[in-house]
Design a protein around this motif. Sequence first.
Motif, mmCIF file in Angstrom:
data_model
loop_
_atom_site.group_PDB
_atom_site.id
_atom_site.type_symbol
_atom_site.label_atom_id
_atom_site.label_comp_id
_atom_site.label_asym_id
_atom_site.label_seq_id
_atom_site.Cartn_x
_atom_site.Cartn_y
_atom_site.Cartn_z
ATOM 1 N N HIS A 252 35.180 38.039 32.937
ATOM 2 C CA HIS A 252 34.773 38.426 32.162
ATOM 3 C C HIS A 252 34.795 39.825 31.232
ATOM 4 N N PHE A 253 33.654 40.328 30.502
ATOM 5 C CA PHE A 253 33.468 41.216 29.554
ATOM 6 C C PHE A 253 32.407 41.701 29.393
ATOM 7 N N PHE A 254 30.970 41.334 30.190
ATOM 8 C CA PHE A 254 29.767 42.302 30.263
ATOM 9 C C PHE A 254 29.212 43.947 29.956
ATOM 10 N N PHE A 256 27.049 45.012 30.235
ATOM 11 C CA PHE A 256 25.685 45.751 31.586
ATOM 12 C C PHE A 256 25.466 44.760 33.142
ATOM 13 N N THR A 257 27.483 44.415 32.950
ATOM 14 C CA THR A 257 27.674 44.108 35.144
ATOM 15 C C THR A 257 28.922 44.250 35.482
ATOM 16 N N GLU A 258 29.469 44.112 36.658
ATOM 17 C CA GLU A 258 30.986 45.143 36.931
ATOM 18 C C GLU A 258 31.285 44.560 38.442
ATOM 19 N N PRO A 259 31.373 43.730 38.469
ATOM 20 C CA PRO A 259 32.795 42.739 38.134
ATOM 21 C C PRO A 259 31.911 41.301 36.830
ATOM 22 N N SER A 260 32.213 40.946 35.779
ATOM 23 C CA SER A 260 31.486 40.345 34.658
ATOM 24 C C SER A 260 31.959 39.159 35.343
ATOM 25 N N ALA A 261 31.982 37.983 34.927
ATOM 26 C CA ALA A 261 32.276 36.954 35.450
ATOM 27 C C ALA A 261 31.434 35.139 33.818
ATOM 28 N N GLU A 262 32.671 34.331 34.106
ATOM 29 C CA GLU A 262 31.985 32.881 33.371
ATOM 30 C C GLU A 262 32.073 32.414 34.508
ATOM 31 N N CYS A 288 27.744 36.181 33.768
ATOM 32 C CA CYS A 288 26.809 37.094 35.763
ATOM 33 C C CYS A 288 28.238 37.838 35.570
ATOM 34 N N GLY A 289 27.880 38.282 36.648
ATOM 35 C CA GLY A 289 28.258 39.571 37.389
ATOM 36 C C GLY A 289 26.808 40.675 38.252
#
Length: 358
Positions: A252-254, A256-262, A288-289
């Motif tokens: 996913h994309f957020f 503030f996180t990399e990588p990001s996930a749902e 999350c991420g």
Amino acid sequence: MSDIEQLEKDLLAKIGAADTGAALEEVRVAALGKKGVVSERMKTLGKMSPEERKEMGPALNGLKTRIADAIETKKTELEAAALDARLASEKVDVTLPVRPEPKGKIHPVSQVTEEIIAIFSAMGFDVAEGPDIEDDFHNFTALNFPPDHPAREMHDTFFFEPKEDGERMVLRTHTSPVQIRTMMNEKPPIRIIIPGRTFRCDSDQTHTPMFHQVEGLVIDKETHMGHLKGTLQAFVKTFFELDDVKTRFRPHFFPFTEPSAEMDVQYERVGNEVRFGQGDKWMEILGCGMVHPNVLRNCGLDPDEYQGFAFGMGVDRLAMLKYGIPDLRDFFAADARWLEHYGFDAADQPSLWAGLSK
Ligand code: DAH
């Protein structure tokens, strides 16, 4: 009747009539005390002739012993009676309910927040909190939202009137700004969850302008995606009170996180009911991420030294899913009948040892 017999009779009558410990003590002092009648009589023995003493000695000694015995017996009786009276008056019926009619219920949002806190506390997380009214820096900029990035608008933000310097404060759109506040104020290792109110301009069956999130943040030297997955997998299993449940992490994309996930949880729909831990459907329950290096830098942490993971979940939605509550707007309608139906007893404190929801 000799005067000794008369004295004994009088004293025994007084002992018999004494109905308290204090009254009995008075009789004892008056008879056997230093100046008591029996003691005074004993003193007269010294002045008697040997013959007289031979007779009166045993008589007075006998009197003294019988009076002392009678007082002792009466004392034991009075003590037993006092104990009986106390037991009768202080009787507690342990079968009575603690509160015969408890009034009021705990709101599902409070209950589910407590459940989430109980689970993460057991894993060693602390609870952190922050203000509802935030500045742009903590709510967006430090979290790596680029200036004028559409995400700022995507959040349907409630903005305050601009201040003199042009800055607009916001009602925080998520609990993530408390990540920033914590990382700027505390040295890692950090392990916190952040429950709190959040605000977005939105309203329908599953959205209300005010809602609740729990954020999680872990920062340490060797934190990786495996820790994130393990933590959240354990959380879901405990929260939904299941022996086993499949989860999956979808990219996913957020900002503030990399990588990001749902994270999605396995479920099945049976009639109107959503059943987790069975079936082959997937329901998204949280984002999350791994904390973005820019976010770490914005908080003065060196991304080459520290990594961490973060997650955020909607408490209201989790409450709806776990307890089968159909409309989010009812949560905040202040309808006592609704709370009576969906609320929890004040004594049902969620804990891992006594059961989350019982
Ligand atoms: N702040 C996000 C939101 O409100 C939720 C979230 C997603 C928080 C991922 C996180 C995260 O900490 O890592 O939509």
